[in-house]
Structure formats: structure tokens, C-alpha cells
Scaffold this motif. Structure first.
Motif, PDB file in Angstrom:
ATOM      1  N   LEU A 276       0.842  -1.193   0.000  1.00 30.99           N
ATOM      2  CA  LEU A 276       0.000   0.000   0.000  1.00 30.99           C
ATOM      3  C   LEU A 276       0.878   1.243   0.000  1.00 30.99           C
ATOM      4  CD1 LEU A 276      -2.979   1.029   0.311  1.00 30.99           C
ATOM      5  CD2 LEU A 276      -2.503   1.148   2.750  1.00 30.99           C
TER       6      LEU A 276
ATOM      7  N   LYS B  19       2.279   4.590   0.817  1.00 35.96           N
ATOM      8  CA  LYS B  19       2.324   5.380   2.059  1.00 35.96           C
ATOM      9  C   LYS B  19       1.532   6.684   1.932  1.00 35.96           C
ATOM     10  CE  LYS B  19       5.872   7.075   5.197  1.00 35.96           C
ATOM     11  NZ  LYS B  19       7.324   7.117   5.403  1.00 35.96           N
TER      12      LYS B  19
ATOM     13  N   THR C 130      -7.855   4.778   5.555  1.00 34.29           N
ATOM     14  CA  THR C 130      -6.804   3.846   5.164  1.00 34.29           C
ATOM     15  C   THR C 130      -6.429   2.924   6.324  1.00 34.29           C
ATOM     16  OG1 THR C 130      -5.980   5.494   3.607  1.00 34.29           O
ATOM     17  CG2 THR C 130      -4.500   3.670   4.147  1.00 34.29           C
ATOM     18  N   ASP C 131      -6.366   3.465   7.530  1.00 31.47           N
ATOM     19  CA  ASP C 131      -6.029   2.639   8.698  1.00 31.47           C
ATOM     20  C   ASP C 131      -7.023   1.499   8.871  1.00 31.47           C
ATOM     21  OD1 ASP C 131      -3.855   4.269   9.321  1.00 31.47           O
ATOM     22  OD2 ASP C 131      -4.986   5.476  10.762  1.00 31.47           O
TER      23      ASP C 131
ATOM     24  N   VAL D 204      -6.242  -1.226   6.297  1.00 29.43           N
ATOM     25  CA  VAL D 204      -5.053  -1.991   6.691  1.00 29.43           C
ATOM     26  C   VAL D 204      -5.411  -2.982   7.798  1.00 29.43           C
ATOM     27  CG1 VAL D 204      -2.753  -1.817   7.756  1.00 29.43           C
ATOM     28  CG2 VAL D 204      -3.406  -0.240   5.925  1.00 29.43           C
ATOM     29  N   ASP D 205      -6.188  -2.528   8.778  1.00 25.60           N
ATOM     30  CA  ASP D 205      -6.609  -3.418   9.872  1.00 25.60           C
ATOM     31  C   ASP D 205      -7.422  -4.603   9.345  1.00 25.60           C
ATOM     32  OD1 ASP D 205      -5.354  -1.767  11.702  1.00 25.60           O
ATOM     33  OD2 ASP D 205      -7.208  -0.806  12.392  1.00 25.60           O
TER      34      ASP D 205
ATOM     35  N   ARG E  15      -5.038  -7.087   7.548  1.00 24.64           N
ATOM     36  CA  ARG E  15      -4.172  -7.795   8.500  1.00 24.64           C
ATOM     37  C   ARG E  15      -4.973  -8.774   9.357  1.00 24.64           C
ATOM     38  NH1 ARG E  15      -0.193  -2.715   9.798  1.00 24.64           N
ATOM     39  NH2 ARG E  15       1.254  -3.147   8.071  1.00 24.64           N
TER      40      ARG E  15
ATOM     41  N   VAL F 234       0.533  -6.841   4.961  1.00 20.41           N
ATOM     42  CA  VAL F 234       0.466  -5.523   4.312  1.00 20.41           C
ATOM     43  C   VAL F 234       1.761  -4.797   4.596  1.00 20.41           C
ATOM     44  CG1 VAL F 234      -0.737  -3.305   4.188  1.00 20.41           C
ATOM     45  CG2 VAL F 234      -2.031  -5.368   4.736  1.00 20.41           C
ATOM     46  N   ASP F 235       2.420  -4.329   3.544  1.00 17.31           N
ATOM     47  CA  ASP F 235       3.576  -3.454   3.687  1.00 17.31           C
ATOM     48  C   ASP F 235       3.168  -2.072   3.208  1.00 17.31           C
ATOM     49  OD1 ASP F 235       5.167  -5.491   4.595  1.00 17.31           O
ATOM     50  OD2 ASP F 235       6.536  -5.489   2.877  1.00 17.31           O
ATOM     51  N   ILE F 236       3.430  -1.081   4.042  1.00 17.83           N
ATOM     52  CA  ILE F 236       3.152   0.292   3.652  1.00 17.83           C
ATOM     53  C   ILE F 236       4.486   0.862   3.167  1.00 17.83           C
ATOM     54  CG2 ILE F 236       2.407   2.554   4.463  1.00 17.83           C
ATOM     55  CD1 ILE F 236       0.611   0.948   6.480  1.00 17.83           C
TER      56      ILE F 236
END
Length: 162
Positions: free
Chosen positions: A117, A119, A143-144, A147-148, A151, A157-159
Motif C-alpha cells: 500500500l 504510504k 486507510t487505517d 489496513v486493519d 491484517r 500488508v507493507d506500507i
């Protein structure tokens, strides 16, 4: 999950989201013809695989960015990358071309896909616009929260800066 199931899933988790319904769009050029409320937060998604067809990646970037797969590979230490087939897309994330989205990860029962994702989605608004597994709508969410969700589902997930 289909579009309605995505909405129900987000609501059941008390995740804030807005929906923009629109005609089917298959690329960023078509999306640019639609009046959307947060154009700075729209996402472009690339579903790629390595040259051995062992590793699959979803690369999500701001809609106006271009992704150089060779440069991406070098920065993120992957094997050579190319676009995954429509068959792989259907089998792994139960999506069709034109509707690729990070929410498709919820259909990845074997946890085959690693998400990268951009940044930039975390700054400044923390907002992202993605399809709800269907290219006739865009879901705007934090976005948070996205990501949650990914995961918690079990996919990495790599930011990264893209």
C-alpha cells in the motif's frame, strides 16, 4: 464477498465509509470521467505475480501514479514481476478485471496475496477510495481501517513509498 456483503461487513464492524455509485469503470481514465467526492484519494490497484507464479501481490497506489514494476521489484526485494492472469484473479480473489481492489483480499481464503500500500494514502487525510469487489461503486474509507481489515484477515500488508 460481493458488493452488498462488503457493505454489510463494514457496517457490522462499525467502520466509517461512504459509497459513490457509478457506471462500471475499468481503468483510471474512465474513472476520471466520473464526478467523485475525493479524487485525491482514489486508488489504482495492480494484481501481479512473480516469474515463478508462486507469489502474488496487490499493489495499491494513488490513481495518478505510475508503477514501474522493475523499480518496484528492486525496492521491495521480489523476483521479476508481471501482471497476473484474469484466471488467477478470479481463482484467488474472486474478482474480474476492472474490479481489482484491496477488499478482494477478503476472498483470498488461502492467504496467497501480499499487499503493498502506497504510504501516501496515510497522509494527510488517511482516506482511500476503492471498489467494493465490483467496479460500479467506490467505497471511501479510512486507510487505517483498510489496513486493519486486511491484517486481521491474515494477509500481510507493507506500507511503502511508491
Amino acid at each position: 464477498m460481493n458488493k452488498q456483503e462488503i457493505y454489510e461487513y463494514l457496517a457490522s464492524r462499525n467502520i466509517w465509509y461512504e459509497i459513490t455509485e457509478h457506471k462500471a469503470v475499468y481503468n483510471m481514465a474512465e474513472l476520471s470521467q466520473i464526478d467523485i467526492p475525493y479524487p485525491e484519494a482514489d486508488a489504482k490497484n495492480l494484481f501481479v505475480r512473480d516469474d515463478k507464479k508462486r507469489n502474488y501481490y496487490l499493489i495499491t497506489v494513488k490513481g495518478d501514479k505510475r508503477v514501474d514494476l522493475k523499480q518496484f521489484r528492486q525496492k521491495n526485494n521480489t523476483r521479476s514481476l508481471s501482471f497476473a492472469s484474469e484466471n488467477d484473479l478470479r481463482n484467488i480473489m474472486n474478482l474480474t478485471a476492472g474490479s481489482v481492489t484491496p477488499l478482494g483480499i477478503l476472498n483470498d481464503t488461502e492467504l496467497k496475496v501480499k499487499v503493498f500500500l502506497d504510504k501516501d494514502f496515510l497522509e494527510p487525510s488517511n482516506l482511500i477510495g476503492i471498489h467494493p469487489n465490483d467496479n460500479t461503486a467506490t467505497v471511501w474509507m479510512k486507510t487505517d481501517d483498510l489496513v486493519d481489515i486486511i491484517r486481521e484477515h491474515g494477509n500481510p500488508v507493507d506500507i511503502v513509498k511508491i
